[in-house]
Design a protein around this motif. Structure first.
Motif, mmCIF file in Angstrom:
data_model
loop_
_atom_site.group_PDB
_atom_site.id
_atom_site.type_symbol
_atom_site.label_atom_id
_atom_site.label_comp_id
_atom_site.label_asym_id
_atom_site.label_seq_id
_atom_site.Cartn_x
_atom_site.Cartn_y
_atom_site.Cartn_z
ATOM 1 N N ASP A 135 -41.989 -38.191 -6.728
ATOM 2 C CA ASP A 135 -42.310 -39.258 -7.665
ATOM 3 C C ASP A 135 -42.091 -40.620 -7.015
ATOM 4 O O ASP A 135 -40.984 -40.912 -6.554
ATOM 5 C CB ASP A 135 -41.406 -39.185 -8.903
ATOM 6 N N VAL A 136 -43.124 -41.436 -6.996
ATOM 7 C CA VAL A 136 -42.993 -42.832 -6.591
ATOM 8 C C VAL A 136 -42.884 -43.649 -7.873
ATOM 9 O O VAL A 136 -43.845 -43.760 -8.636
ATOM 10 C CB VAL A 136 -44.198 -43.292 -5.752
ATOM 11 N N ASN A 137 -41.724 -44.192 -8.138
ATOM 12 C CA ASN A 137 -41.437 -44.838 -9.416
ATOM 13 C C ASN A 137 -42.243 -46.126 -9.583
ATOM 14 O O ASN A 137 -42.167 -47.026 -8.757
ATOM 15 C CB ASN A 137 -39.934 -45.139 -9.486
ATOM 16 N N VAL A 138 -43.016 -46.208 -10.662
ATOM 17 C CA VAL A 138 -43.767 -47.432 -10.983
ATOM 18 C C VAL A 138 -43.385 -47.943 -12.367
ATOM 19 O O VAL A 138 -44.076 -48.788 -12.935
ATOM 20 C CB VAL A 138 -45.292 -47.181 -10.901
ATOM 21 N N SER A 139 -42.259 -47.447 -12.915
ATOM 22 C CA SER A 139 -41.830 -47.823 -14.254
ATOM 23 C C SER A 139 -41.009 -49.103 -14.222
ATOM 24 O O SER A 139 -40.867 -49.761 -13.181
ATOM 25 C CB SER A 139 -40.990 -46.693 -14.864
ATOM 26 N N GLN A 140 -40.384 -49.452 -15.362
ATOM 27 C CA GLN A 140 -39.529 -50.625 -15.452
ATOM 28 C C GLN A 140 -38.273 -50.478 -14.592
ATOM 29 O O GLN A 140 -37.587 -51.468 -14.317
ATOM 30 C CB GLN A 140 -39.128 -50.863 -16.904
#
Length: 346
Positions: free
Chosen positions: A305-310
């Motif tokens: 997972d490449v985090n693109v969230s807040q």
């Protein structure tokens, strides 16, 4: 994102409060959701080419910078024909383990499953499946690792001071159940392509979800809508597209993507290896590249997972790594599905 217990969040430290705030009351999930079919929908049990399937998935999320989430899933399914027609029945089960946070919030699921596949056509694969899954859930925490506001005073932190929490035991058991229905069929030249659609209703009994034995705190029902399609490009390559949309209380999650698959060897009908590569997107949360290798009867897949969230600033874009292992095979028996012209599969 995780399923979180009901407790005084303002008084606890070390439980990834930012992450909990964003994910409160949501279920455990996997980026390789396609490798944990019973968690999506119990009616997806048995929809594969073979008599038996065993799948395992392990997820390690955010542990590179904090003590976060470790999750493991193991499911097994056994499919058998019913009578002399084209109907099938699948018996199986799901084991799930999850440990999160400094206080080690641990959840263990033991969920038997049963699925019936009703044939809708005498000429091609076309099935309507109805599945049920239910069993025991155990939750626990390590209270010795808990810190609260009550333990902080003018002299700083005092680990011997009462923490002020009122739950009587750091564990409890409950029961959970789900039901689902799915439709799958083949289409195209030589019926080489396949597709499925499904809908599931999880936590239909609203299991209790409180360490404080508060009967008014329960787990909200979750609705999962799934779909997938496999279609060939040529005799050596094909695409797999899958997606899920989940709704639980005020929260929703959408994940979907595609894998490009290529067969290696001189015989595409009995490929020595099949390589799959692609990516999935969990909307507003993570971009997930995936690579998978099949060597009958085994498959292994790796994703990240490449985090693109807040939380991408705090996590520096790092999310969760997942690895899965799957074994699918036919059994040497008189009523093996290998001898059936029609069989539920995807």
């Amino acid at each position: 994102m995780k399923n979180v217990l009901h407790w005084k969040q303002y008084s606890l430290s070390g439980l990834l409060l930012c992450a909990i705030t964003l994910s409160q009351a949501q279920d455990i999930h996997f980026s390789q959701f396609f490798e944990a079919p019973l968690l999506r929908n119990p009616s997806l049990a048995g929809i594969f080419t073979g008599d038996i399937r065993v799948q395992g998935v392990y997820r390690d999320q955010w542990n590179s910078f904090t003590n976060a989430y470790r999750t493991g899933s193991l499911n097994a399914e056994y499919k058998m024909p019913v009578g002399r027609g084209d109907d099938f029945m699948t018996m199986g089960g799901q084991i799930l383990f999850d440990k999160a946070g400094t206080v080690g919030l641990t959840t263990t699921y033991l969920l038997p499953a049963l699925n019936y596949h009703k044939s809708l056509s005498n000429e091609k694969t076309m099935y309507l499946s109805l599945g049920f899954m239910g069993g025991m859930v155990r939750k626990s925490i390590d209270a010795s690792k808990m810190t609260t506001d009550n333990q902080y005073g003018s002299g700083g932190f005092d680990p011997t001071a009462p923490n002020g929490e009122t739950f009587t035991t750091p564990n409890f058991n409950t029961w959970d159940a789900s039901v689902g229905m799915s439709f799958n069929t083949t289409f195209g030249e030589r019926q080489a392509n396949s597709m499925f659609l499904g809908a599931a209703y999880h936590h239909l009994n609203r299991p209790k979800n409180s360490f404080y034995r508060n009967a008014t705190i329960d787990l909200q029902p979750k609705y999962v809508f799934s779909g997938g399609i496999t279609f060939g490009v040529d005799e050596y390559s094909y695409f797999i597209i899958q997606a899920d949309h989940s709704i639980q209380g005020s929260f929703s999650e959408t994940i979907g993507g595609a894998l490009y698959s290529y067969k290696l060897g001189d015989d595409p009908e009995n490929a020595l290896y099949t390589i799959h590569a692609g990516a999935f997107l969990r909307w507003k949360d993570a971009l997930i590249p995936v690579i998978k290798l099949d060597r009958y009867p085994m498959s292994i897949a790796l994703s990240y997972d490449v985090n693109v969230s807040q939380l991408k600033t705090a996590s520096q874009g790092r999310g969760g790594i997942e690895i899965s292992l799957s074994w699918i095979s036919f059994l040497d028996r008189d009523n093996s599905s290998r001898d059936k012209v029609l069989c539920p599969r995807f």
